[in-house]
Design a protein around this motif. Structure first.
Motif, PDB file in Angstrom:
ATOM      1  N   GLY A   1       4.233  -6.216   5.687  1.00 44.53           N
ATOM      2  CA  GLY A   1       4.813  -6.157   4.347  1.00 44.53           C
ATOM      3  C   GLY A   1       3.869  -5.576   3.315  1.00 44.53           C
ATOM      4  N   ARG A   2       2.609  -5.469   3.630  1.00 48.08           N
ATOM      5  CA  ARG A   2       1.642  -4.789   2.759  1.00 48.08           C
ATOM      6  C   ARG A   2       1.638  -3.279   2.986  1.00 48.08           C
ATOM      7  NH1 ARG A   2      -1.928  -7.559  -0.248  1.00 48.08           N
ATOM      8  NH2 ARG A   2      -2.344  -9.761   0.184  1.00 48.08           N
ATOM      9  N   GLY A   3       2.324  -2.845   4.045  1.00 48.70           N
ATOM     10  CA  GLY A   3       2.310  -1.434   4.364  1.00 48.70           C
ATOM     11  C   GLY A   3       1.124  -1.031   5.203  1.00 48.70           C
ATOM     12  N   SER A   4       0.518  -1.987   5.901  1.00 42.82           N
ATOM     13  CA  SER A   4      -0.633  -1.721   6.752  1.00 42.82           C
ATOM     14  C   SER A   4      -0.234  -1.758   8.216  1.00 42.82           C
ATOM     15  CB  SER A   4      -1.732  -2.762   6.513  1.00 42.82           C
ATOM     16  OG  SER A   4      -2.197  -2.719   5.189  1.00 42.82           O
TER      17      SER A   4
ATOM     18  N   MET B   1      10.216  -8.064   3.604  1.00 42.96           N
ATOM     19  CA  MET B   1       9.392  -7.854   2.421  1.00 42.96           C
ATOM     20  C   MET B   1       8.926  -6.397   2.280  1.00 42.96           C
ATOM     21  SD  MET B   1       5.797  -9.608   1.242  1.00 42.96           S
ATOM     22  CE  MET B   1       6.424 -11.274   1.125  1.00 42.96           C
ATOM     23  N   ASN B   2       9.205  -5.855   1.086  1.00 43.62           N
ATOM     24  CA  ASN B   2       8.715  -4.550   0.654  1.00 43.62           C
ATOM     25  C   ASN B   2       9.263  -3.359   1.427  1.00 43.62           C
ATOM     26  OD1 ASN B   2       7.214  -5.509  -1.513  1.00 43.62           O
ATOM     27  ND2 ASN B   2       5.361  -5.787  -0.293  1.00 43.62           N
ATOM     28  N   VAL B   3      10.280  -3.562   2.246  1.00 45.01           N
ATOM     29  CA  VAL B   3      10.925  -2.410   2.873  1.00 45.01           C
ATOM     30  C   VAL B   3      11.450  -1.452   1.798  1.00 45.01           C
ATOM     31  CG1 VAL B   3      12.984  -1.705   4.192  1.00 45.01           C
ATOM     32  CG2 VAL B   3      11.475  -3.481   5.090  1.00 45.01           C
ATOM     33  N   ASP B   4      11.813  -2.001   0.650  1.00 43.00           N
ATOM     34  CA  ASP B   4      12.305  -1.181  -0.462  1.00 43.00           C
ATOM     35  C   ASP B   4      11.183  -0.562  -1.294  1.00 43.00           C
ATOM     36  OD1 ASP B   4      11.509  -3.694  -1.376  1.00 43.00           O
ATOM     37  OD2 ASP B   4      12.976  -3.740  -2.995  1.00 43.00           O
ATOM     38  N   ARG B   5       9.915  -0.854  -0.963  1.00 45.80           N
ATOM     39  CA  ARG B   5       8.796  -0.349  -1.758  1.00 45.80           C
ATOM     40  C   ARG B   5       7.759   0.430  -0.957  1.00 45.80           C
ATOM     41  NH1 ARG B   5       7.158  -5.066  -6.167  1.00 45.80           N
ATOM     42  NH2 ARG B   5       9.152  -5.090  -7.297  1.00 45.80           N
ATOM     43  N   ILE B   6       7.666   0.191   0.331  1.00 50.94           N
ATOM     44  CA  ILE B   6       6.665   0.876   1.152  1.00 50.94           C
ATOM     45  C   ILE B   6       7.141   2.307   1.404  1.00 50.94           C
ATOM     46  CG2 ILE B   6       5.493   0.910   3.380  1.00 50.94           C
ATOM     47  CD1 ILE B   6       5.864  -2.167   3.444  1.00 50.94           C
TER      48      ILE B   6
ATOM     49  N   ARG C   1       0.838  -1.194   0.000  1.00 51.32           N
ATOM     50  CA  ARG C   1       0.000   0.000   0.000  1.00 51.32           C
ATOM     51  C   ARG C   1       0.879   1.253   0.000  1.00 51.32           C
ATOM     52  NH1 ARG C   1      -5.041  -1.939   1.415  1.00 51.32           N
ATOM     53  NH2 ARG C   1      -5.049  -3.877   2.614  1.00 51.32           N
ATOM     54  N   LYS C   2       0.403   2.305  -0.589  1.00 51.84           N
ATOM     55  CA  LYS C   2       1.150   3.554  -0.648  1.00 51.84           C
ATOM     56  C   LYS C   2       0.941   4.402   0.600  1.00 51.84           C
ATOM     57  CE  LYS C   2       2.806   2.639  -4.679  1.00 51.84           C
ATOM     58  NZ  LYS C   2       4.241   2.225  -4.782  1.00 51.84           N
ATOM     59  N   GLU C   3      -0.264   4.298   1.187  1.00 51.12           N
ATOM     60  CA  GLU C   3      -0.566   5.107   2.364  1.00 51.12           C
ATOM     61  C   GLU C   3      -0.552   4.242   3.607  1.00 51.12           C
ATOM     62  OE1 GLU C   3      -4.085   8.051   4.126  1.00 51.12           O
ATOM     63  OE2 GLU C   3      -4.377   6.970   2.239  1.00 51.12           O
ATOM     64  N   LEU C   4       0.130   4.734   4.649  1.00 53.22           N
ATOM     65  CA  LEU C   4       0.226   3.989   5.900  1.00 53.22           C
ATOM     66  C   LEU C   4      -1.083   4.156   6.669  1.00 53.22           C
ATOM     67  CD1 LEU C   4       2.351   2.340   7.470  1.00 53.22           C
ATOM     68  CD2 LEU C   4       2.945   4.434   8.685  1.00 53.22           C
ATOM     69  N   ARG C   5      -1.801   3.062   6.816  1.00 52.89           N
ATOM     70  CA  ARG C   5      -3.118   3.147   7.452  1.00 52.89           C
ATOM     71  C   ARG C   5      -3.410   1.855   8.206  1.00 52.89           C
ATOM     72  NH1 ARG C   5      -7.540   6.252   6.877  1.00 52.89           N
ATOM     73  NH2 ARG C   5      -6.613   7.385   5.132  1.00 52.89           N
ATOM     74  N   GLY C   6      -4.067   2.031   9.339  1.00 50.70           N
ATOM     75  CA  GLY C   6      -4.541   0.880  10.099  1.00 50.70           C
ATOM     76  C   GLY C   6      -6.010   1.055  10.388  1.00 50.70           C
ATOM     77  N   TRP C   7      -6.833   0.274   9.776  1.00 46.60           N
ATOM     78  CA  TRP C   7      -8.282   0.433   9.924  1.00 46.60           C
ATOM     79  C   TRP C   7      -8.685   0.191  11.372  1.00 46.60           C
ATOM     80  CZ3 TRP C   7      -9.813   2.891   5.922  1.00 46.60           C
ATOM     81  CH2 TRP C   7      -9.221   2.652   4.685  1.00 46.60           C
TER      82      TRP C   7
END
Length: 466
Positions: free
Chosen positions: A398-401, A198-203, A149-155
């Protein structure tokens, strides 16, 4: 006829459902390269070494040497690399070199058959050999990257604090008192030893994290660490993130080394050798703190598994390496393990190591988490040392959530990050002094036990009390 038709239809539905369930299971594949084995070779000495203790700059970084000088630590024979002459001798026996440990003076070698190791055992400089890995017949295929995900969010996890949802776990240790005085880990370097990032290089939330370096001691493909497993991503987030009003970690201005040392395809003794190699790599790179949220007790092959009597900080290869870290000027922070509700119950290795901080998990109410592993060590040292949020802890996946997750894995790095801030405030303290300060600043320091340890550390007290 209608009843027969209904029966046939029911059988077809059951069969289709079973096939659907089978399809849902990841299909295993044969282990690449066929059957092979790994042997740990313990060497007798370091003779015929190409390196000289009088020229340590040839095998230690300037920062590693500076850290030793600051703490009045001398470079000794354990710092010398494994003898190249002995390495060549092993290769001449047909061995593939997998990894090595200078502190343990060991080399892990690989061969296609057990009989291939016989010449190795007869070499005059070989003291001992031990089987540490057997290739599995099959493995599950890698799941690959998740979409980030591009935006850091926790529902459902909103917060009005500048720390966002991480406020509770930082406040429990009075960590904000250090941050308020601009002690946020700047100038300190933390190595994270884990199984994947995972995805530390993309989040996007990780873009501002100061990544000093990365290494993978398990896989030849260095991109693996960002593709598979987000356990290390979650661990890193508790320290490194700095997204105001969303998520702020315990050491947002520290520098980080990310080192992958966990083989996610099997659970075998060689992973302790990978861990030791990773710790030595971190030392050579000059890190100040190592945080590790991997641990070992039971393996795929029962003969490799540990017994409680081995939890003495000196028996396992990784615990022996971890026990040396403070004498090299590094504070080691280890998760205690999540075996409290199982048959093992005790801490894992390297959480049994000497002169380290072993961290257990508590609930937001400050109660010990039932799953948190307990002590003592086999030589009757109190474990865990301290406690932090882990039942649950807020992390970034790793999803950025932003989500809540359970485990001592996420308690340990919270403490590691605040230790970086504390050490920034007291740069003239040694690693062993910092460890002692953190224990004495905890809320159970007068009556430490093997469930709650010395308690939850108060970092304001740690900063001003000593």
């Amino acid at each position: 006829m209608n009843r027969l038709f209904a029966t046939i239809l029911l059988l077809l539905c059951v069969t289709a459902s079973a096939m659907s369930q089978d399809d849902a299971k990841p299909r295993k594949k044969a282990y690449p390269g066929g059957k092979c084995y790994m042997m740990r070779v313990t060497l007798r000495d370091k003779q015929m070494n190409a390196f000289d203790l009088q020229k340590p700059e040839a095998f230690l970084s300037p920062k590693a040497l500076q850290r030793r000088r600051r703490q009045c630590i001398e470079v000794d024979s354990t710092d010398l690399p494994v003898s190249d002459a002995y390495i060549m001798g092993l290769q001449q026996c047909g061995m593939e070199i997998v990894t090595k440990s200078k502190w343990n003076n060991t080399v892990v070698v690989k061969a296609k058959s057990m009989s291939a190791f016989k010449p190795v055992a007869r070499l005059p400089y070989v003291a001992q050999t031990r089987l540490v890995w057997i290739s599995p017949d099959s493995i599950a295929p890698s799941e690959g990257r998740l979409a980030a995900r591009k935006e850091l969010r926790g529902w459902g996890m909103e917060s009005t604090s500048a720390y966002g949802v991480a406020y509770g776990q930082i406040h429990a240790m009075n960590g904000e008192s250090l941050h308020a005085r601009n002690y946020t880990g700047k100038g300190m370097t933390i190595a994270v030893l884990d199984g994947g990032f995972m995805n530390v290089d993309r989040i996007p939330a990780f873009d501002m994290v100061n990544i000093a370096g990365t290494a993978d001691v398990v896989a030849a493909d260095k991109k693996t660490m960002f593709r598979n497993v987000d356990h290390g991503t979650k661990v890193l987030s508790t320290m490194a993130l700095n997204v105001e009003e969303r998520y702020v970690g315990t050491a947002p201005n520290a520098a980080y080394w990310l080192i992958r040392c966990e083989d996610n395809e099997s659970e075998q003794l060689v992973e302790e050798d990978y861990w030791a190699a990773a710790a030595e790599m971190a030392d050579s790179a000059g890190v100040d703190i190592i945080t590790s949220s991997v641990g070992y007790s039971e393996f795929d092959h029962k003969e490799m598994s540990h017994r409680y009597t081995e939890l003495d900080g000196m028996t396992s290869v990784c615990s022996r390496a971890a026990s040396m870290l403070a004498s090299k000027g590094i504070v080691m922070v280890s998760s205690a393990g999540n075996e409290g509700m199982g048959s093992w119950k005790k801490i894992n290795v390297p959480a049994d190591a000497r002169d380290i901080i072993t961290v257990g998990a508590v609930t937001p109410a400050g109660k010990n988490a039932a799953f948190s592993s307990i002590g003592p060590t086999a030589d009757n040292r109190t474990k865990p040392d301290v406690m932090a949020y882990g039942s649950p802890a807020a992390v970034v996946s790793g999803r950025g959530s932003i989500l809540n997750d359970m485990g001592t894995s996420f308690a340990a790095p919270q403490v590691a990050g605040l230790i970086a801030c504390l050490w920034q405030a007291h740069p003239n303290k040694t690693a062993k002094e910092i460890i002692d300060i953190v224990r004495k600043a905890a809320d159970n320091c007068n009556t430490p036990d093997n469930i709650y340890g010395f308690g939850i550390p108060d970092f304001a007290k740690a900063m001003y009390g000593y």
